[in-house]
Write an enzyme that holds these catalytic residues in place. Sequence first.
Site, PDB file in Angstrom:
ATOM      1  N   GLY A 276     125.319  45.935  70.665  1.00 55.41           N
ATOM      2  CA  GLY A 276     125.186  45.367  69.318  1.00 55.41           C
ATOM      3  C   GLY A 276     124.607  43.969  69.281  1.00 55.41           C
ATOM      4  CD  GLU A 318     128.832  51.072  76.146  1.00 55.25           C
ATOM      5  OE1 GLU A 318     129.587  51.749  76.843  1.00 55.25           O
ATOM      6  OE2 GLU A 318     128.752  51.198  74.906  1.00 55.25           O
ATOM      7  N   PRO A 319     124.202  46.931  75.938  1.00 59.31           N
ATOM      8  CG  PRO A 319     122.979  45.278  77.045  1.00 59.31           C
ATOM      9  CD  PRO A 319     124.198  46.141  77.180  1.00 59.31           C
ATOM     10  N   GLY A 320     121.455  47.886  73.881  1.00 58.18           N
ATOM     11  CA  GLY A 320     120.301  48.769  73.775  1.00 58.18           C
ATOM     12  C   GLY A 320     119.162  47.994  73.161  1.00 58.18           C
ATOM     13  NE  ARG A 321     120.095  46.273  67.309  1.00 55.33           N
ATOM     14  CZ  ARG A 321     120.048  47.151  66.298  1.00 55.33           C
ATOM     15  NH1 ARG A 321     118.997  47.199  65.528  1.00 55.33           N
ATOM     16  NH2 ARG A 321     121.060  47.952  66.076  1.00 55.33           N
ATOM     17  CB  CYS A 393     104.628  62.425  49.748  1.00 54.69           C
ATOM     18  SG  CYS A 393     102.892  62.774  49.908  1.00 54.69           S
ATOM     19  CE1 TYR A 423     119.981  52.878  68.459  1.00 52.46           C
ATOM     20  CE2 TYR A 423     119.570  50.529  68.277  1.00 52.46           C
ATOM     21  CZ  TYR A 423     120.312  51.579  68.776  1.00 52.46           C
ATOM     22  OH  TYR A 423     121.387  51.321  69.592  1.00 52.46           O
TER      23      TYR A 423
END
Length: 465
Positions: A276, A318-321, A393, A423
């Site tokens: 996070g 647990e870093p992702g971003r 659209c 993401y």
Amino acid sequence: MHIHEAGAMHGDFASLRPGWLGVPDDVNALLPRLWANNVARSDDGVVRLGGLSVADLAEEFGTPAYVLDEDDFRARCRAWAEAFDGADVFYAAKAFCSKAVLRAAVEEGLNVDVCTAGELAVALAAGIEPYRLGYHGNNKSPAELRQAIELRVGRIVADSYTEIERIASIGAELGIRPHVMVRVNVGVEAHTHEYIATAHEDQKFGFSLADGDAYEAAGRVAASEHMYLAGLHSHIGSQIFDTSAFEVSAARLVRLFARLQEEIDEPMADLDLGGGFGMPYTSQDDPQPPVDIAASLGKIVQTECAAAGIGAPRLSIEPGRTLIGPAVFTLYEVGTVKPVKLSAGASRLYVSVDGGMSDNIRPALYDASYSATVASRSSEAAPALARVVGKHCEAGDIVVKDEFLPADVAPGDLLAVPGTGAYCRSMGSNYNHVPRPPVVAVRGGQARVILARETVDDLLRLDVG
Ligand code: LLP
């Protein structure tokens, strides 16, 4: 019907843009923290990654394309691993999951966090040893748990009593005793610059700390002869800049950890604070470096452990971003440019690109802000308030809600949107049957496709009539 009255949104130029977005002195300038390390605009005005021009990349790989600065991603992995020396850093595969990226994370010393059989399959296909994997999620099927236990993944994070029972019975049947962590709902909910610390948090993940469920669940795991209680796990939200949210969470977890250590026979080792950590999407965001985050988290855990009279557990995050997000930009081609007149003589330039909400759902889903630049050339034109939109659209198909682009932005220009590593591809869709873009990785000045472009034929193949 909702009728939007002419008001602030339709007023003068200044009120059309958010307060944080200043009119740039130089519309060609790249704010370094928004871009991967090896991205720069060269003297000829063209944006380059590791020396490769976006024009060449677009010609070779087409647009839209996600372009990954692999050296940058690897450097971020190393920086977090070094800052959290003595702790375990798990790359959260949900942010972006491909064989090459998971392999790179492991080569740089990280472990990998997966939460479905699909993510696990990619990790295995990448040759990652199961002991380096953490497996969590709130509804792991019996088949998923069986596979994880058989493979002997490093840790399984249990999220409900149902899962604890499933793990115990599968473990008993297979004669394997897995390492299980208990996901704790610590009552801290954090988003971006704010957090709330309550006793209860109304969400689906984990066992409540306040209700005593986390204590009960950990006790059940510890008491079972079919599981080892490996430790406690938490995750408090996304895009968090305020480390005090982690500090409150860590302090609460350590207190439970200490209480359990006193009462159980086999001591636990691990305390996972989740992911996070915030990354910069626009000039508004300025995250702390990992060394500072590691220092403040380490200190709070040490203080709480000293107060509780226990030794410090082994920390994990647990870093992702923050690892993959800034390492990628999306390269689009501009298709149409349309000034839309609003009241009081103000207008907004709608710049349509050849992708949109199918390659980045975050603006539509979370009202997320991004930034953009014309990447194939520099311009002497004045800055114009623009909105970058996709080809889908749907009026909400926005890629960059507010940005200043040169007023002469035109069809055929290449537009780059930084910060799209996390993401975006992983939450991509085929809305309007738009195939998903490829991921092109650049390492040491060499570009290669690591995830191929989807084609209309790929989509038709699934349409079996
Ligand atoms: N660990 C756990 C248990 C998680 O649930 C998550 C994210 C992470 C780690 C990684 O968080 P990160 O460091 O990447 O922020 N799709 C949303 C975010 C949802 C994240 C869910 N869990 C977005 O686009 O912002």
